[in-house]
Design a protein around this motif. Structure first.
Motif, PDB file in Angstrom:
ATOM      1  N   SER A   2      -6.850  13.757  22.147  1.00 18.78           N
ATOM      2  CA  SER A   2      -8.124  13.812  21.439  1.00 18.78           C
ATOM      3  C   SER A   2      -8.225  15.041  20.543  1.00 18.78           C
ATOM      4  N   GLU A   3      -7.639  16.166  20.973  1.00 19.91           N
ATOM      5  CA  GLU A   3      -7.709  17.384  20.167  1.00 19.91           C
ATOM      6  C   GLU A   3      -6.932  17.223  18.868  1.00 19.91           C
ATOM      7  N   ILE A   4      -5.721  16.660  18.968  1.00 17.55           N
ATOM      8  CA  ILE A   4      -4.918  16.442  17.769  1.00 17.55           C
ATOM      9  C   ILE A   4      -5.563  15.380  16.882  1.00 17.55           C
ATOM     10  N   ASP A   5      -6.119  14.340  17.497  1.00 17.17           N
ATOM     11  CA  ASP A   5      -6.784  13.303  16.716  1.00 17.17           C
ATOM     12  C   ASP A   5      -7.979  13.875  15.950  1.00 17.17           C
ATOM     13  N   MET A   6      -8.707  14.784  16.579  1.00 22.42           N
ATOM     14  CA  MET A   6      -9.835  15.425  15.912  1.00 22.42           C
ATOM     15  C   MET A   6      -9.346  16.281  14.750  1.00 22.42           C
ATOM     16  N   LEU A   7      -8.232  16.980  14.965  1.00 21.37           N
ATOM     17  CA  LEU A   7      -7.650  17.783  13.900  1.00 21.37           C
ATOM     18  C   LEU A   7      -7.202  16.893  12.742  1.00 21.37           C
ATOM     19  N   ALA A   8      -6.596  15.755  13.064  1.00 17.08           N
ATOM     20  CA  ALA A   8      -6.164  14.824  12.028  1.00 17.08           C
ATOM     21  C   ALA A   8      -7.356  14.349  11.203  1.00 17.08           C
ATOM     22  N   ALA A   9      -8.470  14.077  11.874  1.00 20.20           N
ATOM     23  CA  ALA A   9      -9.675  13.644  11.163  1.00 20.20           C
ATOM     24  C   ALA A   9     -10.176  14.745  10.235  1.00 20.20           C
ATOM     25  N   ARG A  10     -10.092  15.994  10.689  1.00 21.55           N
ATOM     26  CA  ARG A  10     -10.533  17.108   9.845  1.00 21.55           C
ATOM     27  C   ARG A  10      -9.620  17.283   8.638  1.00 21.55           C
ATOM     28  N   LEU A  11      -8.311  17.157   8.861  1.00 19.90           N
ATOM     29  CA  LEU A  11      -7.371  17.265   7.740  1.00 19.90           C
ATOM     30  C   LEU A  11      -7.630  16.184   6.693  1.00 19.90           C
ATOM     31  N   ALA A  12      -8.028  15.021   7.158  1.00 10.96           N
ATOM     32  CA  ALA A  12      -8.278  13.905   6.244  1.00 10.96           C
ATOM     33  C   ALA A  12      -9.476  14.156   5.342  1.00 10.96           C
ATOM     34  N   THR A  13     -10.319  15.151   5.667  1.00 12.11           N
ATOM     35  CA  THR A  13     -11.492  15.447   4.829  1.00 12.11           C
ATOM     36  C   THR A  13     -11.170  16.411   3.693  1.00 12.11           C
ATOM     37  N   LEU A  14      -9.968  16.977   3.668  1.00  7.94           N
ATOM     38  CA  LEU A  14      -9.613  17.917   2.604  1.00  7.94           C
ATOM     39  C   LEU A  14      -9.541  17.205   1.260  1.00  7.94           C
ATOM     40  N   THR A  15      -9.994  17.884   0.223  1.00  4.57           N
ATOM     41  CA  THR A  15      -9.858  17.349  -1.128  1.00  4.57           C
ATOM     42  C   THR A  15      -8.393  17.462  -1.561  1.00  4.57           C
ATOM     43  N   PRO A  16      -8.000  16.778  -2.626  1.00  2.00           N
ATOM     44  CA  PRO A  16      -6.612  16.887  -3.091  1.00  2.00           C
ATOM     45  C   PRO A  16      -6.173  18.334  -3.328  1.00  2.00           C
ATOM     46  N   GLN A  17      -7.021  19.130  -3.970  1.00  2.00           N
ATOM     47  CA  GLN A  17      -6.641  20.511  -4.253  1.00  2.00           C
ATOM     48  C   GLN A  17      -6.578  21.345  -2.977  1.00  2.00           C
ATOM     49  N   GLN A  18      -7.494  21.089  -2.045  1.00  4.98           N
ATOM     50  CA  GLN A  18      -7.467  21.810  -0.775  1.00  4.98           C
ATOM     51  C   GLN A  18      -6.209  21.469   0.015  1.00  4.98           C
ATOM     52  N   ALA A  19      -5.803  20.207   0.001  1.00  3.40           N
ATOM     53  CA  ALA A  19      -4.568  19.803   0.685  1.00  3.40           C
ATOM     54  C   ALA A  19      -3.368  20.502   0.070  1.00  3.40           C
ATOM     55  N   ARG A  20      -3.364  20.616  -1.255  1.00  2.00           N
ATOM     56  CA  ARG A  20      -2.261  21.291  -1.933  1.00  2.00           C
ATOM     57  C   ARG A  20      -2.226  22.779  -1.564  1.00  2.00           C
ATOM     58  N   VAL A  21      -3.402  23.400  -1.541  1.00  2.00           N
ATOM     59  CA  VAL A  21      -3.477  24.820  -1.185  1.00  2.00           C
ATOM     60  C   VAL A  21      -3.003  25.033   0.258  1.00  2.00           C
ATOM     61  N   LEU A  22      -3.409  24.149   1.161  1.00  2.00           N
ATOM     62  CA  LEU A  22      -2.997  24.290   2.557  1.00  2.00           C
ATOM     63  C   LEU A  22      -1.483  24.202   2.696  1.00  2.00           C
ATOM     64  N   MET A  23      -0.855  23.294   1.968  1.00  2.00           N
ATOM     65  CA  MET A  23       0.600  23.186   2.036  1.00  2.00           C
ATOM     66  C   MET A  23       1.266  24.454   1.504  1.00  2.00           C
ATOM     67  N   MET A  24       0.668  25.053   0.476  1.00  2.00           N
ATOM     68  CA  MET A  24       1.221  26.296  -0.063  1.00  2.00           C
ATOM     69  C   MET A  24       1.027  27.452   0.913  1.00  2.00           C
ATOM     70  N   LEU A  25      -0.097  27.450   1.637  1.00  2.00           N
ATOM     71  CA  LEU A  25      -0.292  28.454   2.682  1.00  2.00           C
ATOM     72  C   LEU A  25       0.789  28.327   3.746  1.00  2.00           C
ATOM     73  N   ARG A  26       1.144  27.096   4.085  1.00  2.00           N
ATOM     74  CA  ARG A  26       2.186  26.868   5.083  1.00  2.00           C
ATOM     75  C   ARG A  26       3.537  27.385   4.605  1.00  2.00           C
ATOM     76  N   GLU A  27       3.734  27.396   3.281  1.00  2.00           N
ATOM     77  CA  GLU A  27       4.991  27.899   2.730  1.00  2.00           C
ATOM     78  C   GLU A  27       4.994  29.420   2.631  1.00  2.00           C
ATOM     79  N   GLY A  28       3.860  30.039   2.991  1.00  2.00           N
ATOM     80  CA  GLY A  28       3.786  31.494   2.985  1.00  2.00           C
ATOM     81  C   GLY A  28       3.385  32.105   1.666  1.00  2.00           C
ATOM     82  N   LEU A  29       2.884  31.311   0.732  1.00  2.00           N
ATOM     83  CA  LEU A  29       2.509  31.832  -0.579  1.00  2.00           C
ATOM     84  C   LEU A  29       1.218  32.649  -0.491  1.00  2.00           C
ATOM     85  N   LEU A  30       1.148  33.709  -1.277  1.00  2.00           N
ATOM     86  CA  LEU A  30      -0.046  34.527  -1.382  1.00  2.00           C
ATOM     87  C   LEU A  30      -1.033  33.874  -2.341  1.00  2.00           C
TER      88      LEU A  30
END
Length: 217
Positions: free
Chosen positions: A141-169
């Motif tokens: 349920s915790e991961i499913d809730m997280l998945a639901a939250r990730l699904a609410t990100l806008t296209p630009q927010q999703a792109r920014v999050l992926m760049m954060l994961r890559e360690g970009l400033l």
């Protein structure tokens, strides 16, 4: 005009070729584009003069290690069906992929005729997983809730999050997206709020949790 336009996103040329042969045997008039990384797939989709009908997405290749690639594509191209094609056959992963908006899930061990049937079903508007794939089980349920939250990100927010994961400033993200640092900061703040976390590090950890540790191809 081709009957269907499909992108195969997988970093294994031999597997891409096998999928191409399966699809060309199914449809006489079909346009197939190939991408060896998530970035290459996005470039193809962005540059397309005509929309693609389907993306066949591997879960492990340059630019993606798990379901984050699906989250990203669904955010960037919400009207385009995405079918996950993966070496994993974990029922929890398959169920989560469908929850995140995948139109189907095809394990790489699936026989060619079954792959054709699955792709045809998705192109006809259905959701498809192999008939012998049991998706029942105890959900996280915790991961499913997280998945639901990730699904609410806008296209630009999703792109920014992926760049954060890559360690970009922030300044590097701003450069890559051709926006100001203030805009990046605003996106990061929105990401933290939507994911229910308090720091960039926690956001990266949360995004990584959706992927799990089972990616082997």
């Amino acid at each position: 005009m081709a009957d269907y336009r499909i992108v195969i996103a997988d970093d294994h040329p031999l597997f891409r070729d096998a999928l191409k042969q399966a699809l060309t045997a199914l449809y006489r008039d079909i346009h197939i584009a190939e991408a060896g990384s998530l970035e290459e797939a996005v470039r193809l989709l962005d540059a397309a003069e005509e929309p693609y009908d389907l993306v066949l997405l591997d879960l492990k290749m340059p630019g993606v290690q798990g379901l984050s690639g699906l989250v990203f594509l669904r955010a960037q191209f919400p009207d385009m069906p995405v079918v996950v094609v993966s070496a994993t056959e974990d029922a929890a992963v398959i169920r989560r992929a469908l929850d995140l908006g995948a139109s189907g899930f095809i394990p790489k061990s699936t026989p060619v005729d079954t792959i054709r049937s699955g792709i045809a079903a998705v192109l006809a508007g259905d959701i498809w997983v192999p008939g012998d794939m049991a998706l029942a089980g105890r959900p996280d349920s915790e991961i499913d809730m997280l998945a639901a939250r990730l699904a609410t990100l806008t296209p630009q927010q999703a792109r920014v999050l992926m760049m954060l994961r890559e360690g970009l400033l922030n300044k590097q993200i701003a450069y890559e997206l051709s926006v100001s640092e203030a805009t990046v900061k605003a996106h990061v703040s929105a990401i933290l709020q939507k994911l229910g976390v308090e720091s960039r590090t926690q956001a990266v950890i949360a995004a990584s949790r959706i992927d799990g540790e089972q990616w082997a191809s």
